[in-house]
Scaffold this active site. Structure first.
Site, PDB file in Angstrom:
ATOM      1  N   ASP B  15       1.198  -1.038   0.005  1.00  0.00           N
ATOM      2  CA  ASP B  15       0.101   0.102  -0.343  1.00  0.00           C
ATOM      3  C   ASP B  15       1.049   1.049   0.560  1.00  0.00           C
ATOM      4  OD1 ASP B  15      -1.886   1.688   0.362  1.00  0.00           O
ATOM      5  OD2 ASP B  15      -2.142   1.266   2.533  1.00  0.00           O
ATOM      6  N   SER B  16       0.383   2.054  -0.290  1.00  0.00           N
ATOM      7  CA  SER B  16       1.245   3.539  -0.084  1.00  0.00           C
ATOM      8  C   SER B  16       1.847   3.629   1.393  1.00  0.00           C
ATOM      9  CB  SER B  16       0.619   5.046  -0.251  1.00  0.00           C
ATOM     10  OG  SER B  16      -0.728   4.961  -0.325  1.00  0.00           O
ATOM     11  N   CYS B  78      -4.368  -1.180  -1.850  1.00  0.00           N
ATOM     12  CA  CYS B  78      -4.315  -0.226  -1.690  1.00  0.00           C
ATOM     13  C   CYS B  78      -5.470   0.563  -2.876  1.00  0.00           C
ATOM     14  CB  CYS B  78      -3.035   0.918  -2.537  1.00  0.00           C
ATOM     15  SG  CYS B  78      -3.624   2.286  -3.142  1.00  0.00           S
ATOM     16  N   ASN B  79      -6.366   1.030  -2.637  1.00  0.00           N
ATOM     17  CA  ASN B  79      -6.984   1.343  -3.903  1.00  0.00           C
ATOM     18  C   ASN B  79      -6.990   1.789  -5.055  1.00  0.00           C
ATOM     19  OD1 ASN B  79      -9.905   0.277  -3.499  1.00  0.00           O
ATOM     20  ND2 ASN B  79      -8.906   1.115  -1.257  1.00  0.00           N
ATOM     21  N   GLU B 157      -6.205  10.515   9.711  1.00  0.00           N
ATOM     22  CA  GLU B 157      -4.160  10.154  10.511  1.00  0.00           C
ATOM     23  C   GLU B 157      -4.185  11.455  11.151  1.00  0.00           C
ATOM     24  OE1 GLU B 157      -1.115  10.198   6.729  1.00  0.00           O
ATOM     25  OE2 GLU B 157      -2.298   8.354   7.126  1.00  0.00           O
ATOM     26  N   CYS B 189     -10.907   3.168  -0.422  1.00  0.00           N
ATOM     27  CA  CYS B 189      -9.798   3.958   0.430  1.00  0.00           C
ATOM     28  C   CYS B 189      -9.562   3.004   1.508  1.00  0.00           C
ATOM     29  CB  CYS B 189      -9.803   4.940   0.254  1.00  0.00           C
ATOM     30  SG  CYS B 189      -8.272   5.516   1.193  1.00  0.00           S
ATOM     31  N   THR B 190      -8.325   1.957   1.846  1.00  0.00           N
ATOM     32  CA  THR B 190      -8.041   1.831   3.125  1.00  0.00           C
ATOM     33  C   THR B 190      -8.569   2.157   4.614  1.00  0.00           C
ATOM     34  OG1 THR B 190      -5.952   1.765   2.258  1.00  0.00           O
ATOM     35  CG2 THR B 190      -7.096  -0.303   1.788  1.00  0.00           C
ATOM     36  N   HIS B 191      -7.964   3.632   4.985  1.00  0.00           N
ATOM     37  CA  HIS B 191      -8.297   4.320   5.667  1.00  0.00           C
ATOM     38  C   HIS B 191     -10.141   4.780   6.063  1.00  0.00           C
ATOM     39  CE1 HIS B 191      -4.408   5.622   4.858  1.00  0.00           C
ATOM     40  NE2 HIS B 191      -4.790   6.012   6.267  1.00  0.00           N
TER      41      HIS B 191
END
Lengths: 276, 276
Positions: B15-16, B78-79, B157, B189-191
């Site tokens: 992922d990023s 990661c999308n 974040e 989005c993984t977040h």
């Protein structure tokens, strides 16, 4: 005094992204005779949450790129890179280089009356403590307080520059600084001047806001004079006077560049910064 | 069926940044016999606002790195990278590879009753239109609406997961989707699963939220079965089962990793991803 050729060479300016263009704008105004090569590291933006080691590596690559363009001097128009990379890099290169921290610190030291100065910036800039260091070289008994504001950059990039959400977040970030009785606040990230109105409203009229961009251009002039590197003031407008390079092409960057810069520039060119 | 050695090799996941660890968590749960090598591109995070060309270049470098670790299969957790890079890269490598988009699209297609599906994600993921493509392969007459939510990642974040500011911003982002009469919303989005409560409150009980992480682990199991690559289920807990690499070391990443992952892992190691 350097040769005419050297004096006619461009100034290299870089930032992690678009923010440094606010410094470029100031250089265009104060030094209209100078050519400028700008690099925005849009493929690796932002820098503010990354480590000193990574920021220094990126800065070295960018400087190697700028040197291929025969720049006569370099301005690090990014607070985070100025905070983390300038000190090491300054000893490694053979042309004059400066950042935005020392000019910002000097402007704040000249502005404050009560010697209480606040700084807002990225997590990295605040963690470095470097603004405080530079301020105390000028005003040894200054009291300096810093606060990281990590949401300011994304809020600006979303266009929420005058918005109740931004006011609410700014109120939270600035709460502690308001209690420090500061009379001067450094906008220690090149995006923050775009939030000047919101920040000014919260801090009140007793607090002067310092934007390091203006003082950076002034100190750049001093540096060029001292080194005998000033270009002829009467340089005509010409194609190629202002060149912009990026590591990733995005529509947003180009829009922002055209909005912020008073003069025209050639098309934005993309390069592979990892090769440098 | 592949050799026992091949089956015992780890799965590569990237992922990023930290977000892909939510996918790793799901793989740990559903496939407890598998070893995992995770890479988080923390030196170049985020991907969501960058170009297809840059994302594809970064993904290729990461895959070259993962292959030096003898991974038997790769999951792009990661999308944005799944949206921009997977299709090109899938034809270039000799091991199975999958992303999170197709699983997310399949889960949504199985969930919806009225065939109206919403997707939220980064600017890049939404601009790619790829979720819509995959959904329409399964449900040809589905109506799909997307919305980029660029502030969600910085808000998560900053720790503003349950906060009136986040609720206000989410209300703005989701306003149009609410009017589309969707009954299913993909958290693309993984977040975003960390904002599940806020998003659920705004969308109301008539809208099911789909987190592609769960379905990704399920499809990974299917892929490993089909390729004869499943590890022995009874693999004992052992040192080195889960390894994490990053391109920049930050305290935030380590804290997040320790919070999110149910199993222990060895220390996080930093590598120079530009060398790959």
């Amino acid at each position: 005094m350097k040769t005419e050729n050297e004096r006619a060479n461009p100034i290299g300016v870089f930032d992690s992204g678009v923010g440094g263009l606010t410094v470029v704008r100031e250089i265009m105004r104060q030094l209209p005779g100078e050519k400028i090569i700008y690099f925005g590291d849009t493929a690796r933006v932002p820098y503010g949450s990354k480590s000193k080691e990574t920021i220094t590596k990126y800065s070295r690559q960018i400087i190697r790129f700028l040197k291929t363009k025969n720049v006569k001097a370099i301005v690090i128009a990014c607070n985070t890179a100025s905070a983390y990379a300038l000190e090491d890099i300054k000893n490694e290169i053979d042309i004059p280089i400066m950042g935005v921290i020392e000019p910002g610190a000097r402007a704040a030291a000249m502005t404050t009356a009560n010697k209480r100065i606040g700084i807002i910036g990225t997590e990295a800039t605040i963690a470095s403590g470097i603004y405080s260091e530079f301020i105390k070289k000028i005003l040894t008994d200054a009291k300096v307080a810093g606060k990281a504001c990590p949401l300011f950059v994304p809020l600006v990039e979303e266009g929420y520059t005058d918005d109740p959400v931004t006011t609410e977040i700014a109120s939270r970030y600035l709460k502690d600084l308001k209690q420090e009785n500061i009379d001067t606040l450094i906008l220690g990230c090149t995006h923050y001047p775009l939030l000047r109105k919101t920040i000014a409203d919260i801090m009140g009229s007793g607090v002067s806001l310092v934007n390091p961009a203006y003082e950076t251009a002034t100190q750049l002039r001093e540096m060029l004079m001292k080194e005998g590197l000033m270009a002829e003031e009467k340089l005509d407008e010409e194609s190629g006077k202002y060149e912009i390079f990026v590591s990733d092409t995005t529509k947003k960057f180009e829009d922002f560049a055209r909005t912020i810069l008073p003069s025209d520039f050639d098309s934005i060119r993309k390069i592979n910064i990892e090769e440098y």
